[in-house]
Motif scaffolding. Structure first.
Motif, PDB file in Angstrom:
ATOM      1  N   GLY A  40       0.817  -1.204   0.000  1.00  0.00           N
ATOM      2  CA  GLY A  40       0.000   0.000   0.000  1.00  0.00           C
ATOM      3  C   GLY A  40       0.855   1.259   0.000  1.00  0.00           C
ATOM      4  N   LEU A  41       0.335   2.341  -0.558  1.00  0.00           N
ATOM      5  CA  LEU A  41       1.100   3.591  -0.594  1.00  0.00           C
ATOM      6  C   LEU A  41       1.335   4.132   0.812  1.00  0.00           C
ATOM      7  N   ARG A  42       0.340   4.015   1.702  1.00  0.00           N
ATOM      8  CA  ARG A  42       0.555   4.462   3.087  1.00  0.00           C
ATOM      9  C   ARG A  42       1.610   3.609   3.771  1.00  0.00           C
ATOM     10  N   ALA A  43       1.595   2.297   3.499  1.00  0.00           N
ATOM     11  CA  ALA A  43       2.602   1.424   4.091  1.00  0.00           C
ATOM     12  C   ALA A  43       3.998   1.840   3.639  1.00  0.00           C
ATOM     13  N   TYR A 101       6.194  -1.865  12.677  1.00  0.00           N
ATOM     14  CA  TYR A 101       6.358  -3.305  12.893  1.00  0.00           C
ATOM     15  C   TYR A 101       5.751  -4.065  11.725  1.00  0.00           C
ATOM     16  N   VAL A 102       6.510  -5.030  11.187  1.00  0.00           N
ATOM     17  CA  VAL A 102       6.025  -5.870  10.099  1.00  0.00           C
ATOM     18  C   VAL A 102       6.290  -7.334  10.435  1.00  0.00           C
ATOM     19  N   SER A 103       5.359  -8.187  10.037  1.00  0.00           N
ATOM     20  CA  SER A 103       5.610  -9.624  10.110  1.00  0.00           C
ATOM     21  C   SER A 103       6.156 -10.070   8.756  1.00  0.00           C
ATOM     22  N   ASP A 104       6.369 -11.358   8.587  1.00  0.00           N
ATOM     23  CA  ASP A 104       6.958 -11.822   7.335  1.00  0.00           C
ATOM     24  C   ASP A 104       6.034 -11.617   6.141  1.00  0.00           C
ATOM     25  N   ALA A 105       4.726 -11.621   6.392  1.00  0.00           N
ATOM     26  CA  ALA A 105       3.764 -11.409   5.314  1.00  0.00           C
ATOM     27  C   ALA A 105       2.406 -11.096   5.914  1.00  0.00           C
ATOM     28  N   GLY A 106       1.661 -10.219   5.262  1.00  0.00           N
ATOM     29  CA  GLY A 106       0.312  -9.917   5.723  1.00  0.00           C
ATOM     30  C   GLY A 106       0.276  -8.954   6.894  1.00  0.00           C
ATOM     31  N   THR A 107      -0.775  -9.058   7.681  1.00  0.00           N
ATOM     32  CA  THR A 107      -1.007  -8.127   8.777  1.00  0.00           C
ATOM     33  C   THR A 107      -0.429  -8.662  10.080  1.00  0.00           C
ATOM     34  N   VAL A 129      -0.853   2.540  15.575  1.00  0.00           N
ATOM     35  CA  VAL A 129      -1.599   2.989  14.399  1.00  0.00           C
ATOM     36  C   VAL A 129      -1.649   1.850  13.381  1.00  0.00           C
ATOM     37  N   PRO A 130      -2.855   1.404  12.966  1.00  0.00           N
ATOM     38  CA  PRO A 130      -2.929   0.339  11.966  1.00  0.00           C
ATOM     39  C   PRO A 130      -2.723   0.870  10.543  1.00  0.00           C
ATOM     40  N   ILE A 131      -1.893   0.182   9.782  1.00  0.00           N
ATOM     41  CA  ILE A 131      -1.689   0.504   8.364  1.00  0.00           C
ATOM     42  C   ILE A 131      -2.085  -0.742   7.577  1.00  0.00           C
ATOM     43  N   PRO A 132      -3.328  -0.792   7.085  1.00  0.00           N
ATOM     44  CA  PRO A 132      -3.851  -2.021   6.481  1.00  0.00           C
ATOM     45  C   PRO A 132      -3.248  -2.318   5.117  1.00  0.00           C
ATOM     46  N   GLY A 133      -3.470  -3.548   4.674  1.00  0.00           N
ATOM     47  CA  GLY A 133      -2.939  -3.946   3.373  1.00  0.00           C
ATOM     48  C   GLY A 133      -3.387  -5.337   2.983  1.00  0.00           C
ATOM     49  N   ALA A 134      -2.522  -6.053   2.267  1.00  0.00           N
ATOM     50  CA  ALA A 134      -2.864  -7.367   1.720  1.00  0.00           C
ATOM     51  C   ALA A 134      -3.219  -8.356   2.825  1.00  0.00           C
TER      52      ALA A 134
END
Length: 306
Positions: A40-43, A101-107, A129-134
Motif C-alpha cells: 500500500g502507498l501508506r505502508a 512493525y512488520v511480520s513476514d507477510a500480511g497483517t 496505528v494500523p496501516i492495512p494492506g494485503a
C-alpha cells in the motif's frame, strides 16, 4: 520494481502525507503476502519515515525493504523474544521515534507476532496505528463465490499441531453452520486435509500461494481434499488458506448427512435419549447438530409408526 523506486516512493509520499503521522507511535504495517506490487502507498510512506523497523525476521524484511529502495535500522521481534523486544520498542517510542512493525507477510498480530507488542505499547500509554494492506483471508473470501452467504465467518487461523486436538477442532467446525477460515503450512497440510475430509460433502475453497506466480484456487467437497493434494507434487508446497463454506438451509437437511454419521446416530439412538444421542453424534461425526436432530426426529417418528 527497483527501477521505478524513486517515482514509487514519491507517489507514496504525495498520496499519504495529507495525514498526520505522530512521533512516538507504533505503526502496525501490513506487507504483501507474496507479490511485492501489493504494497500500500501508506505502508510505503510509513516505512520510509520510520526511525526503526521492528520485524519478525530481519533477513526477510531487509530484502523486502530493499525491493522498495529502502534501508532502515532493523530490530528483531518474533514469537521467541516478543515480550523482551517489546520493551525496547517502548523505550524508542518514549524517545520520540516512529517505529514500524512488520511480520513476514500480511497483517502483523493476526496469526503472527505483534499482539504482545501492541499490549505493551498500550500499557505504556502510547499509541498504535494500523496501516492495512494485503490479506490472504479476505483474498480467498473474495473468490469463494458462495451465493447467498451473509459474510459471517469464524477465523480459526492455524489449528493445533496435535492430531487429537486438531480432530476435535475440526469436529467443532463441522458442527458450526458458519463459514470458517483456516491457515496452514505446507508440512502440515496433508494432515489437515485428512481431518477435514470427515466433513464429507461440505464445500471447501482452498487457496495456495495466493498472489504468487503459482497461485492456485480450488473449490471441492471436503472429502476430496486428500485426493486433490495428491494431484501433483506442487500441491503440498507453499502457504495455504482454506474456507470451509457455511451450511445453507438446504444443506442442513437429513439428506445431506453422510452415511457414516447416520449409522452412528442409529446406534446412539438405540441406547440413549434423543438429545444426548444427537449431541454425541455431532461430536463424533463433525456433522451439523441441527441436521442430526432433524434426522433423529424422523427416525423416531418412523419407528413409532412402524
Amino acid at each position: 520494481m527497483s527501477a521505478s523506486t524513486p517515482s514509487l516512493l514519491a507517489a507514496a509520499r504525495d498520496a499519504a502525507t495529507h495525514q498526520h503521522y505522530p512521533q512516538g507511535a507504533l505503526y502496525m504495517v501490513a506487507t504483501p503476502i507474496g507479490n511485492l506490487a501489493d504494497i500500500g502507498l501508506r505502508a510505503l510512506h510509513v516505512l520510509s519515515i520510520a526511525d526503526t523497523v521492528a520485524c519478525e525476521d530481519t533477513r526477510h524484511t531487509a530484502g523486502l525493504l530493499q525491493g522498495y529502495g529502502l534501508h532502515k535500522p532493523l530490530l528483531a521481534l518474533h514469537e521467541h523474544n516478543e515480550t523482551e523486544a517489546a520493551q525496547t520498542v517502548v523505550q524508542r517510542l518514549q524517545a520520540g521515534q516512529r517505529v514500524a512493525y512488520v511480520s513476514d507477510a500480511g497483517t502483523p498480530g493476526v496469526s503472527d507476532p505483534g499482539a504482545r507488542l501492541v499490549a505493551a505499547v498500550a500499557a505504556a500509554g502510547l499509541r498504535s496505528v494500523p496501516i492495512p494492506g494485503a490479506s490472504s483471508i479476505t483474498a480467498l473470501l473474495s473468490v469463494a463465490g458462495h451465493v447467498g452467504w451473509s459474510g459471517q465467518f469464524v477465523f480459526n487461523g492455524f489449528l493445533s499441531p496435535k492430531a487429537a486436538e486438531r480432530q476435535r477442532e475440526v469436529q467443532q467446525i463441522g458442527a458450526d453452520a458458519r463459514a470458517c477460515v483456516l491457515l496452514e503450512a505446507p508440512h502440515r497440510i496433508e494432515a489437515l486435509a485428512r481431518d477435514l475430509a470427515s466433513l464429507g460433502p461440505r464445500t471447501v475453497t482452498v487457496g495456495r500461494e495466493l498472489t504468487k506466480q503459482f497461485e492456485e484456487v480450488a473449490q471441492l467437497p471436503a472429502h476430496g481434499l486428500p485426493d486433490w493434494l495428491q494431484g501433483g507434487a506442487h500441491r503440498t508446497r507453499g502457504e495455504f488458506v482454506l474456507m470451509v463454506h457455511p451450511l445453507s438451509a438446504d444443506a442442513t437437511s437429513a439428506g445431506e448427512l453422510d452415511a457414516t454419521a447416520l449409522r452412528t446416530l442409529d446406534l446412539l439412538l438405540a441406547e440413549l435419549p434423543l438429545k444426548t444421542a444427537v449431541r454425541l453424534c455431532a461430536e463424533i461425526s463433525g456433522q451439523p447438530r441441527n441436521a442430526l436432530y432433524d434426522a433423529a426426529l424422523a427416525r423416531r417418528k418412523g419407528n413409532d409408526e412402524a
